[in-house]
Design a protein around this motif. Structure first.
Motif, PDB file in Angstrom:
ATOM      1  N   ARG A 199       0.834  -1.210   0.000  1.00  0.00           N
ATOM      2  CA  ARG A 199       0.000   0.000   0.000  1.00  0.00           C
ATOM      3  C   ARG A 199       0.865   1.254   0.000  1.00  0.00           C
ATOM      4  N   LYS A 200       1.919   1.255   0.794  1.00  0.00           N
ATOM      5  CA  LYS A 200       2.779   2.428   0.831  1.00  0.00           C
ATOM      6  C   LYS A 200       3.479   2.625  -0.512  1.00  0.00           C
ATOM      7  N   LEU A 202       0.955   4.171  -2.853  1.00  0.00           N
ATOM      8  CA  LEU A 202       0.768   5.591  -2.558  1.00  0.00           C
ATOM      9  C   LEU A 202       1.972   6.410  -3.035  1.00  0.00           C
ATOM     10  N   ASN A 239       1.768   6.758  -6.800  1.00  0.00           N
ATOM     11  CA  ASN A 239       0.700   7.689  -7.179  1.00  0.00           C
ATOM     12  C   ASN A 239       1.092   9.130  -6.871  1.00  0.00           C
ATOM     13  N   THR A 285      -8.416  12.703   1.814  1.00  0.00           N
ATOM     14  CA  THR A 285      -8.338  11.336   2.346  1.00  0.00           C
ATOM     15  C   THR A 285      -9.701  10.766   2.737  1.00  0.00           C
ATOM     16  N   ASP A 330      -3.666   5.113   6.111  1.00  0.00           N
ATOM     17  CA  ASP A 330      -3.232   5.750   4.861  1.00  0.00           C
ATOM     18  C   ASP A 330      -2.694   7.150   5.130  1.00  0.00           C
ATOM     19  N   LEU A 348       0.943   8.533   4.133  1.00  0.00           N
ATOM     20  CA  LEU A 348       1.109   9.753   3.348  1.00  0.00           C
ATOM     21  C   LEU A 348       2.048  10.728   4.066  1.00  0.00           C
ATOM     22  N   VAL A 384      -4.244  10.029  -5.975  1.00  0.00           N
ATOM     23  CA  VAL A 384      -3.268   9.588  -4.978  1.00  0.00           C
ATOM     24  C   VAL A 384      -3.697   8.287  -4.310  1.00  0.00           C
ATOM     25  N   LEU A 385      -4.956   8.222  -3.893  1.00  0.00           N
ATOM     26  CA  LEU A 385      -5.409   7.112  -3.057  1.00  0.00           C
ATOM     27  C   LEU A 385      -6.091   6.002  -3.827  1.00  0.00           C
TER      28      LEU A 385
END
Length: 239
Positions: free
Chosen positions: A4-5, A8, A11, A39, A46, A50, A231-232
């Motif tokens: 996930r990181k 992110l 993105n 967000t 998340d 970020l 981004v997300l």
């Protein structure tokens, strides 16, 4: 780095490249534009990732989601923006964590924000949300005051204890003369922002543009862009 990181980070890099290119095309310096990551619907985990990736401005549009998330991330150096339509019964909660309310569109809301800010011993930045699809005296479909109501609200914020007038915000309208004409909409917002600064020199912030149209906002002169999906990822259903 977690999957996930890493997602992110990739993105964010793409969005950063878009903003940098848009600034270059407009003859602007990259540091003139602040990225706000929206967000909403995404978890506090998340937000933490970020922050680790360098994001310092985040935005939410629903207090019931934002309040617990802001509490969970209270140890982070973040500026929280509230960007949704705000009911007066949510003002006390929003004032407890938001640094900037971007959706100020009526005097009643200004009065409530001022009272809550004074009670919380905080100073709250305020943007007047301009509805480019609203007729005189009306509010827009997505919130916001008609353009001829900007000065009245600016004066009310200026006079209100605990509030600081920061500038203007808009959402590209879905109806009316600017529907589908994002660049023209943002150019018009900049005209209003220039007029506002003539009487309120400190109100220099112009928040416009989202994932699909941030280039148009940067070209028009926006100082802040609000990017979520780019981004997300595509948001989970709100059900």
């Amino acid at each position: 780095m977690t999957d996930r990181k890493a997602q992110l980070a990739a993105n964010l890099a793409q969005v950063e490249e878009r903003i940098t290119s848009a600034c270059a095309a407009a003859g602007r310096k990259r540091e003139e534009v602040t990225l706000i990551v929206v967000t909403k619907t995404y978890p506090a985990s998340d937000v933490r990732m970020l922050h680790e990736l360098g994001v310092r401005h985040v935005a939410e549009n629903r207090d019931q989601d934002a309040a617990p998330k802001a509490t969970a991330c209270a140890d982070l150096s973040l500026t929280w923006h509230f960007v949704g339509q705000l009911q007066t019964n949510k003002v006390r909660s929003v004032t407890s964590y938001a640094d900037v309310v971007q959706s100020v569109d009526r005097v009643k809301l200004i009065t409530a924000l001022s009272s809550a800010a004074v009670r919380a011993e905080r100073e709250l930045g305020c943007l007047i949300q301009v509805a480019l699809d609203a007729e005189s005296g009306e509010r827009g479909e997505r919130g916001g005051v008609a353009p001829d109501g900007i000065e009245e609200l600016a004066a009310a914020v200026d006079a209100a204890e605990g509030l600081r007038l920061e500038g203007l915000m808009t959402v590209a309208p879905l109806a009316g003369p600017f529907a589908g004409r994002q660049r023209a909409a943002f150019d018009r917002l900049m005209e209003f922002a220039t007029r506002l600064r003539a009487g309120h020199p400190a109100a220099t912030m112009v928040s416009a543009g989202m994932s699909a149209d941030l280039e148009d906002a940067v070209a028009a002169g926006a100082t802040h862009v609000r990017v979520g999906t780019a981004v997300l990822g595509v948001r989970p259903g709100l059900g």
